[in-house]
Design an enzyme around this catalytic site. Sequence first.
Site, PDB file in Angstrom:
ATOM      1  N   TYR A  15       0.842  -1.199   0.000  1.00  0.00           N
ATOM      2  CA  TYR A  15       0.000   0.000   0.000  1.00  0.00           C
ATOM      3  C   TYR A  15       0.883   1.258   0.000  1.00  0.00           C
ATOM      4  O   TYR A  15       0.667   2.184  -0.782  1.00  0.00           O
ATOM      5  CB  TYR A  15      -0.918  -0.026   1.219  1.00  0.00           C
ATOM      6  CG  TYR A  15      -1.765   1.206   1.389  1.00  0.00           C
ATOM      7  CD1 TYR A  15      -2.796   1.500   0.494  1.00  0.00           C
ATOM      8  CD2 TYR A  15      -1.552   2.079   2.446  1.00  0.00           C
ATOM      9  CE1 TYR A  15      -3.574   2.623   0.652  1.00  0.00           C
ATOM     10  CE2 TYR A  15      -2.333   3.206   2.609  1.00  0.00           C
ATOM     11  CZ  TYR A  15      -3.346   3.474   1.709  1.00  0.00           C
ATOM     12  OH  TYR A  15      -4.113   4.598   1.876  1.00  0.00           O
ATOM     13  N   LYS A  19       1.409   4.223  -3.064  1.00  0.00           N
ATOM     14  CA  LYS A  19       1.258   5.661  -2.889  1.00  0.00           C
ATOM     15  C   LYS A  19       2.520   6.403  -3.342  1.00  0.00           C
ATOM     16  O   LYS A  19       2.448   7.425  -4.024  1.00  0.00           O
ATOM     17  CB  LYS A  19       0.932   5.979  -1.428  1.00  0.00           C
ATOM     18  CG  LYS A  19      -0.458   5.500  -1.038  1.00  0.00           C
ATOM     19  CD  LYS A  19      -0.716   5.626   0.436  1.00  0.00           C
ATOM     20  CE  LYS A  19      -0.980   7.043   0.811  1.00  0.00           C
ATOM     21  NZ  LYS A  19      -1.440   7.202   2.193  1.00  0.00           N
ATOM     22  N   ASN A  44      -4.931  10.232   8.138  1.00  0.00           N
ATOM     23  CA  ASN A  44      -5.957   9.201   8.333  1.00  0.00           C
ATOM     24  C   ASN A  44      -7.324   9.870   8.395  1.00  0.00           C
ATOM     25  O   ASN A  44      -7.775  10.280   9.467  1.00  0.00           O
ATOM     26  CB  ASN A  44      -5.686   8.429   9.631  1.00  0.00           C
ATOM     27  CG  ASN A  44      -4.416   7.626   9.556  1.00  0.00           C
ATOM     28  OD1 ASN A  44      -4.426   6.473   9.162  1.00  0.00           O
ATOM     29  ND2 ASN A  44      -3.300   8.245   9.910  1.00  0.00           N
ATOM     30  N   VAL A  58      -9.580   3.549  11.139  1.00  0.00           N
ATOM     31  CA  VAL A  58      -9.967   3.055  12.459  1.00  0.00           C
ATOM     32  C   VAL A  58     -11.083   3.890  13.083  1.00  0.00           C
ATOM     33  O   VAL A  58     -11.993   3.327  13.694  1.00  0.00           O
ATOM     34  CB  VAL A  58      -8.751   2.927  13.407  1.00  0.00           C
ATOM     35  CG1 VAL A  58      -8.194   4.277  13.790  1.00  0.00           C
ATOM     36  CG2 VAL A  58      -9.104   2.139  14.645  1.00  0.00           C
ATOM     37  N   ILE A  74      -8.936  -4.457  17.916  1.00  0.00           N
ATOM     38  CA  ILE A  74      -7.721  -3.691  18.195  1.00  0.00           C
ATOM     39  C   ILE A  74      -6.546  -4.639  18.070  1.00  0.00           C
ATOM     40  O   ILE A  74      -6.509  -5.690  18.705  1.00  0.00           O
ATOM     41  CB  ILE A  74      -7.761  -3.041  19.589  1.00  0.00           C
ATOM     42  CG1 ILE A  74      -8.875  -1.984  19.633  1.00  0.00           C
ATOM     43  CG2 ILE A  74      -6.402  -2.419  19.933  1.00  0.00           C
ATOM     44  CD1 ILE A  74      -9.011  -1.274  20.962  1.00  0.00           C
ATOM     45  N   ARG A  82      -1.638   7.633  15.471  1.00  0.00           N
ATOM     46  CA  ARG A  82      -1.864   8.140  14.120  1.00  0.00           C
ATOM     47  C   ARG A  82      -2.400   9.557  14.181  1.00  0.00           C
ATOM     48  O   ARG A  82      -2.894  10.025  15.197  1.00  0.00           O
ATOM     49  CB  ARG A  82      -2.870   7.250  13.354  1.00  0.00           C
ATOM     50  CG  ARG A  82      -2.374   5.836  13.076  1.00  0.00           C
ATOM     51  CD  ARG A  82      -1.224   5.832  12.088  1.00  0.00           C
ATOM     52  NE  ARG A  82      -0.748   4.504  11.808  1.00  0.00           N
ATOM     53  CZ  ARG A  82       0.219   3.878  12.461  1.00  0.00           C
ATOM     54  NH1 ARG A  82       0.820   4.473  13.483  1.00  0.00           N
ATOM     55  NH2 ARG A  82       0.607   2.664  12.123  1.00  0.00           N
ATOM     56  N   ARG A 144       0.684  -6.312  14.667  1.00  0.00           N
ATOM     57  CA  ARG A 144       1.060  -6.662  13.292  1.00  0.00           C
ATOM     58  C   ARG A 144       2.392  -6.006  12.965  1.00  0.00           C
ATOM     59  O   ARG A 144       2.618  -4.845  13.318  1.00  0.00           O
ATOM     60  CB  ARG A 144      -0.025  -6.198  12.318  1.00  0.00           C
ATOM     61  CG  ARG A 144      -1.394  -6.794  12.649  1.00  0.00           C
ATOM     62  CD  ARG A 144      -2.482  -6.237  11.787  1.00  0.00           C
ATOM     63  NE  ARG A 144      -2.677  -4.815  12.050  1.00  0.00           N
ATOM     64  CZ  ARG A 144      -3.706  -4.101  11.603  1.00  0.00           C
ATOM     65  NH1 ARG A 144      -4.631  -4.671  10.863  1.00  0.00           N
ATOM     66  NH2 ARG A 144      -3.802  -2.822  11.882  1.00  0.00           N
TER      67      ARG A 144
END
Length: 192
Positions: A15, A19, A44, A58, A74, A82, A144
Amino acid sequence: MPVAEDHPLNPITAYGVSKLSAEKYLQIYRALSGIDARVARISNPYGAGQNPERPQGVVSTFVHRALQGRELDIWGDGLTVRDFIHITDVASALTKLSNAPSLASGEMPIFNIGSGEGSDVNSILSLVERTLGRELLVRRFPGRAFDVAANVLDISKAAKVLGWSPSIRLAAGVAQMIDDLGSDRSRLFSSW
């Protein structure tokens, strides 16, 4: 933090690479054809109308799921930070950027568009709970590898060059989104 437009870029996901590649293509077209290309690096965004089933967003996902009585997911400890910006402020910034005088000569203009402030996922959860006046159902999963610890944008260049700054703070934006979606449940499933 905050991250300026000239910060070195090294995406760690497909991703992010997509961009960056779009920016690189614009740089090539600008150099070869003189196209007045302008880049807005949007943090965001959130707001009524955002598709809550996409893997980004989110704030919008939490609000949509909370209004539907669904569990919120979560990943990790919830301390990932963010920079969240209301879609109204994004539209305002893009309007300022598109209406700016010609920027065709020299280096391609790149602007960070965000709130310039960081909020972690746990605080978003708390904010939505306070705004709705109830505790929400939450599922927690292991962290992650592709989630960077923090990403907050330096928006001083947009303020200086474009005369733009965000006008909707996160708490007010979440309340507005809940009000917008609460008054028209059909909008829970629209998308932008």
